[in-house]
Design an enzyme around this catalytic site. Structure first.
Site, short mmCIF file in Angstrom:
data_model
loop_
_atom_site.label_atom_id
_atom_site.label_comp_id
_atom_site.label_asym_id
_atom_site.label_seq_id
_atom_site.Cartn_x
_atom_site.Cartn_y
_atom_site.Cartn_z
N TYR A 142 -9.11 11.77 10.74
CA TYR A 142 -10.46 11.23 10.61
C TYR A 142 -10.51 10.00 9.69
O TYR A 142 -11.52 9.31 9.63
CB TYR A 142 -11.44 12.29 10.07
CG TYR A 142 -11.66 13.46 11.02
CD1 TYR A 142 -11.45 13.32 12.39
CD2 TYR A 142 -12.08 14.70 10.55
CE1 TYR A 142 -11.65 14.38 13.26
CE2 TYR A 142 -12.28 15.76 11.41
CZ TYR A 142 -12.06 15.60 12.76
OH TYR A 142 -12.26 16.66 13.62
N LYS A 192 1.26 21.26 13.99
CA LYS A 192 1.97 21.18 15.27
C LYS A 192 3.29 20.46 15.01
O LYS A 192 3.53 19.35 15.49
CB LYS A 192 1.13 20.44 16.30
CG LYS A 192 -0.15 21.18 16.66
CD LYS A 192 -0.16 21.95 17.95
CE LYS A 192 0.35 21.24 19.13
NZ LYS A 192 0.50 22.15 20.29
N ASP A 225 -2.13 25.69 17.87
CA ASP A 225 -2.69 26.21 19.13
C ASP A 225 -2.48 27.72 19.22
O ASP A 225 -3.39 28.47 19.62
CB ASP A 225 -2.11 25.47 20.35
CG ASP A 225 -0.59 25.35 20.32
OD1 ASP A 225 0.02 25.58 19.25
OD2 ASP A 225 0.00 25.03 21.36
N ASP A 249 -11.06 21.71 11.18
CA ASP A 249 -12.42 21.55 11.69
C ASP A 249 -12.66 22.54 12.83
O ASP A 249 -13.67 23.26 12.87
CB ASP A 249 -12.54 20.09 12.21
CG ASP A 249 -13.97 19.68 12.45
OD1 ASP A 249 -14.88 20.50 12.19
OD2 ASP A 249 -14.19 18.54 12.91
N ASP A 253 -14.54 26.61 12.54
CA ASP A 253 -15.73 26.94 13.33
C ASP A 253 -15.47 28.16 14.21
O ASP A 253 -16.33 29.03 14.36
CB ASP A 253 -16.14 25.76 14.22
CG ASP A 253 -17.10 24.82 13.50
OD1 ASP A 253 -17.23 24.95 12.26
OD2 ASP A 253 -17.71 23.96 14.16
#
Ligand code: NAD
Length: 368
Positions: A142, A192, A225, A249, A253
């Site tokens: 970001y 990852k 993942d 992020d 959630d």
């Protein structure tokens, strides 16, 4: 006796409504538990813009840098939707996070037994769930450069850059290990590393920090993942999850929704240690200003109250009192007390915001 300084920023919409209930609880700890707070209150978001023409006045920013902790309600609302980007209510919150350099975002996902039916997962998978996601908040994709939309040949290309320095990984890893020591002593780090160099470096640095300073903590690694799959398959295997800004992020959630309503979710954002050894800290509910229910006494104050419980634990060194407050919330929910957002299909009469606050106060009294 130590006096803890706390800056309260109620903000907009339901922010002031839920914060009024937290004020009652702060007063209760002052009078019944002899924990002394020096509380000041100020404006942020739309309410600050209305008074000062800016969503965060410089004086408020300076105060936030001095106190032991900041507790924020929520900012924003339709009244401010057409404002210039630079003075939108959310800019006030972003400035606080940036100037306080709050690099570790803590999002607990805790399922109270009384609300296990609210989860989209089967009750036995979530009942008793208590995990903490630590998300790096001030770097990663970001913020990395280069970023933008550029012309390349005869088409455009959108670019964002995942970038982490060793010191950025080191400091957030330490936050996660420190937290694990106060909880279940386990950290699972997610990246990852199979396809991203930033993930390889992330794993190396987390391993080094672990070996150097936290070998008493059980450390595991998981590709993000797979982490997402495991969170919905068997979330109780985790204690602390450490991850970067982007994966955090999404994973936070996902984990939060395992537990039911937005009105129940607290959060903390922590920075570097201050002179007292405690981190700079901003506590806030995950929800926004809920303009659809503002002014109707329908807001659930529990997310904000649990954010204050996090402040008791992480900023004021009052872990036992934080647990007392969390147990008071749990017992109120177990008694069947519900605000409108927690009403099941069976219906009933929901409690008003202040009635929920009063019920939690009564449970605190009963805990003595
Ligand atoms: P929201 O979280 O305000 O509301 C989403 C839904 O959840 C609404 O139906 C609302 O009524 C309900 N809800 C939220 N909190 C609740 C509570 N404590 N009790 C009961 N019900 C609750 O999100 P939104 O509607 O997308 O955004 C509204 C405004 O809030 C926007 O201006 C947005 O920018 C702002 N916002 C601020 C923050 C923040 O201050 N950290 C976070 C998210 C959104």
């Amino acid at each position: 006796m130590t006096t803890h300084s706390l800056l309260i920023l109620p903000g907009d919409g339901i922010g002031p409504e839920v914060m009024a209930e937290v004020r009652k609880i702060i007063d209760w700890f002052g009078s019944k538990r002899d924990i002394s707070f020096d509380v000041s209150e100020d404006l942020v978001g739309g309410s600050a813009y209305d008074k000062h023409g800016t969503p965060l006045h410089d004086d408020t920013m300076a105060k936030a840098q001095e106190v032991d902790a900041v507790l924020l309600g929520a900012v924003g609302g339709p009244k401010y939707d057409d404002l210039d980007f630079s003075v939108k209510p959310e800019r006030g919150l972003l400035r606080l996070r940036k100037e306080m350099d709050l690099f570790a975002n803590l999002r607990p996902a805790q399922c109270f037994d009384a609300l296990a039916d609210f989860s989209s997962l089967k009750k036995d998978i979530v009942a008793g769930l208590d995990i903490m996601i630590v998300r790096e908040l001030t770097s990663g994709v970001y913020f990395g450069e280069p970023r933008g939309i550029f012309n390349e040949g005869n088409e455009r290309v959108g670019i964002n850059t995942q970038r982490y320095t060793e010191s950025e990984i080191d400091r957030v890893a330490r936050s996660a290990f420190e937290l694990a020591r106060r909880r279940g002593n386990k950290v699972c780090s997610m990246e990852k590393a199979n396809v991203m160099e930033s993930g390889i470096l992330w794993r190396e640095v987390v391993n080094r920090v672990h070996q150097e300073s936290y070998s008493d903590i059980e450390l595991s690694h998981m590709y993000a993942d797979n982490g997402a799959m495991q969170l919905v398959r068997a979330p109780k295997q985790f204690d602390v999850i450490l991850t970067d800004n982007l994966f955090g992020d999404i994973l936070s959630d996902c984990a939060a929704m395992l537990t039911g309503s937005l009105g129940m979710l607290p959060s903390a954002s922590l920075g570097a240690p201050m002179a007292n050894g405690r981190p700079k800290a901003l506590y806030e509910p995950v929800h926004g200003s809920a303009p659809d229910i503002a002014g109707q006494a329908k807001a659930n104050p529990i997310a904000c109250i649990l954010s204050f419980a996090m402040a008791l634990r992480y900023s004021f060194d009052q872990g036992d009192e934080a647990a007392r407050l969390e147990q008071a919330v749990e017992s109120v929910l177990a008694s069947g007390a519900r605000t409108a957002d927690l009403m099941g299909p069976e219906g009933g009469t929901p409690m008003a915001t202040s009635e929920m606050g009063d019920a939690i106060l009564a449970a605190l009294d009963a805990s003595l």
